[in-house]
Motif scaffolding. Structure first.
Motif, PDB file in Angstrom:
ATOM      1  N   ALA A  37       0.819  -1.219   0.000  1.00  0.00           N
ATOM      2  CA  ALA A  37       0.000   0.000   0.000  1.00  0.00           C
ATOM      3  C   ALA A  37       0.847   1.260   0.000  1.00  0.00           C
ATOM      4  O   ALA A  37       0.534   2.222  -0.710  1.00  0.00           O
ATOM      5  N   ALA A  38       1.939   1.273   0.780  1.00  0.00           N
ATOM      6  CA  ALA A  38       2.787   2.472   0.846  1.00  0.00           C
ATOM      7  C   ALA A  38       3.470   2.730  -0.497  1.00  0.00           C
ATOM      8  O   ALA A  38       3.546   3.880  -0.955  1.00  0.00           O
ATOM      9  N   PHE A  39       3.944   1.670  -1.130  1.00  0.00           N
ATOM     10  CA  PHE A  39       4.607   1.813  -2.434  1.00  0.00           C
ATOM     11  C   PHE A  39       3.608   2.250  -3.509  1.00  0.00           C
ATOM     12  O   PHE A  39       3.905   3.123  -4.321  1.00  0.00           O
ATOM     13  N   VAL A  40       2.429   1.663  -3.491  1.00  0.00           N
ATOM     14  CA  VAL A  40       1.379   2.046  -4.435  1.00  0.00           C
ATOM     15  C   VAL A  40       1.016   3.516  -4.233  1.00  0.00           C
ATOM     16  O   VAL A  40       0.869   4.270  -5.196  1.00  0.00           O
ATOM     17  N   ALA A  41       0.895   3.939  -2.983  1.00  0.00           N
ATOM     18  CA  ALA A  41       0.536   5.330  -2.681  1.00  0.00           C
ATOM     19  C   ALA A  41       1.593   6.298  -3.213  1.00  0.00           C
ATOM     20  O   ALA A  41       1.254   7.316  -3.821  1.00  0.00           O
ATOM     21  N   ARG A  42       2.873   5.983  -2.985  1.00  0.00           N
ATOM     22  CA  ARG A  42       3.944   6.867  -3.478  1.00  0.00           C
ATOM     23  C   ARG A  42       3.966   6.895  -5.006  1.00  0.00           C
ATOM     24  O   ARG A  42       4.090   7.953  -5.615  1.00  0.00           O
ATOM     25  N   ARG A 107      -4.682   6.510  -5.321  1.00  0.00           N
ATOM     26  CA  ARG A 107      -3.624   7.076  -4.477  1.00  0.00           C
ATOM     27  C   ARG A 107      -4.141   7.298  -3.062  1.00  0.00           C
ATOM     28  O   ARG A 107      -3.500   6.912  -2.083  1.00  0.00           O
ATOM     29  N   ASP A 108      -5.313   7.917  -2.946  1.00  0.00           N
ATOM     30  CA  ASP A 108      -5.878   8.222  -1.632  1.00  0.00           C
ATOM     31  C   ASP A 108      -6.213   6.953  -0.852  1.00  0.00           C
ATOM     32  O   ASP A 108      -5.965   6.869   0.357  1.00  0.00           O
ATOM     33  N   LEU A 109      -6.776   5.968  -1.529  1.00  0.00           N
ATOM     34  CA  LEU A 109      -7.090   4.701  -0.862  1.00  0.00           C
ATOM     35  C   LEU A 109      -5.822   3.993  -0.406  1.00  0.00           C
ATOM     36  O   LEU A 109      -5.779   3.427   0.698  1.00  0.00           O
ATOM     37  N   ALA A 110      -4.785   4.022  -1.242  1.00  0.00           N
ATOM     38  CA  ALA A 110      -3.511   3.395  -0.867  1.00  0.00           C
ATOM     39  C   ALA A 110      -2.861   4.145   0.296  1.00  0.00           C
ATOM     40  O   ALA A 110      -2.305   3.515   1.210  1.00  0.00           O
ATOM     41  N   ARG A 111      -2.939   5.463   0.308  1.00  0.00           N
ATOM     42  CA  ARG A 111      -2.395   6.241   1.427  1.00  0.00           C
ATOM     43  C   ARG A 111      -3.096   5.890   2.735  1.00  0.00           C
ATOM     44  O   ARG A 111      -2.443   5.717   3.772  1.00  0.00           O
ATOM     45  N   SER A 112      -4.415   5.796   2.687  1.00  0.00           N
ATOM     46  CA  SER A 112      -5.187   5.449   3.885  1.00  0.00           C
ATOM     47  C   SER A 112      -4.826   4.052   4.380  1.00  0.00           C
ATOM     48  O   SER A 112      -4.665   3.835   5.582  1.00  0.00           O
ATOM     49  N   ALA A 113      -4.714   3.113   3.448  1.00  0.00           N
ATOM     50  CA  ALA A 113      -4.347   1.746   3.827  1.00  0.00           C
ATOM     51  C   ALA A 113      -2.958   1.710   4.433  1.00  0.00           C
ATOM     52  O   ALA A 113      -2.729   1.055   5.472  1.00  0.00           O
ATOM     53  N   ALA A 114      -2.020   2.421   3.832  1.00  0.00           N
ATOM     54  CA  ALA A 114      -0.654   2.445   4.354  1.00  0.00           C
ATOM     55  C   ALA A 114      -0.609   3.087   5.743  1.00  0.00           C
ATOM     56  O   ALA A 114       0.083   2.592   6.637  1.00  0.00           O
ATOM     57  N   ALA A 115      -1.342   4.170   5.920  1.00  0.00           N
ATOM     58  CA  ALA A 115      -1.346   4.876   7.219  1.00  0.00           C
ATOM     59  C   ALA A 115      -1.917   4.009   8.331  1.00  0.00           C
ATOM     60  O   ALA A 115      -1.481   4.108   9.485  1.00  0.00           O
ATOM     61  N   SER A 116      -2.870   3.153   7.987  1.00  0.00           N
ATOM     62  CA  SER A 116      -3.488   2.301   9.011  1.00  0.00           C
ATOM     63  C   SER A 116      -2.857   0.905   9.062  1.00  0.00           C
ATOM     64  O   SER A 116      -3.302   0.057   9.835  1.00  0.00           O
ATOM     65  N   GLY A 117      -1.843   0.678   8.233  1.00  0.00           N
ATOM     66  CA  GLY A 117      -1.155  -0.608   8.227  1.00  0.00           C
ATOM     67  C   GLY A 117      -1.996  -1.749   7.668  1.00  0.00           C
ATOM     68  O   GLY A 117      -1.767  -2.906   7.996  1.00  0.00           O
ATOM     69  N   GLN A 118      -2.937  -1.423   6.810  1.00  0.00           N
ATOM     70  CA  GLN A 118      -3.814  -2.455   6.245  1.00  0.00           C
ATOM     71  C   GLN A 118      -3.489  -2.701   4.777  1.00  0.00           C
ATOM     72  O   GLN A 118      -2.767  -1.926   4.148  1.00  0.00           O
TER      73      GLN A 118
END
Length: 155
Positions: A37-42, A107-118
Motif C-alpha cells: 500500500a505504501a509503495f502504491v501510494a507513493r 492514491r488516496d485509498l492506498a495512502r489510507s491503507a498504508a497509514a493504518s497498516g492495512q
C-alpha cells in the motif's frame, strides 16, 4: 508561425502523450503487483503529478497545433484521416479524464491503507480493474492517431 516549428511542437506533444501514458501505465502496473500500500501510494502520487503536468499540457497543445497545421495545409478538420484522428482524440480523452480521477482515488485509498497498516481495500482493486480496462481504448486511440498522422491514408 513557421510550419516546421509548429509541426515539431505537434509531434513533440504526441510523443509526450504516448511516452507519459506508457510510463504511467508501466509504473502503476508494477506498483500494483507489489500489493504494498505504501509503495502504491507513493507511485500513484507521482503518476498523478506526471499526468497533470506532462499529459495535460500536451493534451491542451495538440488541438491548437493540429488546427493550425490543418489550416496551413488547407485540410478540412472533419475530412478523411484528420476527421478520424479527431474522433479518436475525443475517444482517448473520454477514457483519460476518468483515469486521472481514478488514479487520484487509488492514491488516496492506498495512502489510507498504508497509514493504518492495512492491505489495499476492495475499492482500490475495483478502481484498478476499471483503470486497467480504460487503458486499452485510451492507449489504442492514441496509437491509431499517431499512425493516422504519419500515414495520412485516403479515407
Amino acid at each position: 508561425m513557421d510550419y516546421l516549428l509548429l509541426k515539431y511542437i505537434h509531434v513533440l506533444g504526441a510523443i509526450v502523450i504516448l511516452g507519459t501514458g506508457t510510463g504511467i501505465a508501466f509504473f502503476m502496473l508494477m506498483a500494483h503487483r507489489t500489493q504494498d500500500a505504501a509503495f502504491v501510494a507513493r507511485t500513484a502520487g507521482v503518476v498523478v503529478v506526471a499526468d497533470l503536468l506532462f499529459t495535460a499540457s500536451a493534451v491542451a497543445i495538440q488541438p491548437v497545433t493540429g488546427y493550425l497545421l490543418a489550416d496551413m495545409m488547407g485540410v478540412p478538420l472533419g475530412s478523411g484521416w484528420l476527421g478520424l484522428a479527431l474522433a479518436l482524440y475525443v475517444v482517448a480523452g473520454a477514457f483519460w479524464l476518468p483515469v486521472v480521477w481514478i488514479q487520484m482515488r487509488m492514491r488516496d485509498l492506498a495512502r489510507s491503507a498504508a497509514a493504518s497498516g492495512q492491505a489495499l481495500p476492495q475499492a482500490y482493486h475495483r478502481l484498478y480493474r476499471i483503470w486497467f480496462l480504460c487503458g486499452f481504448p485510451g492507449f489504442g486511440s492514441v496509437m491509431a492517431i499517431l499512425w493516422l498522422m504519419i500515414a495520412r491514408p485516403a479515407l
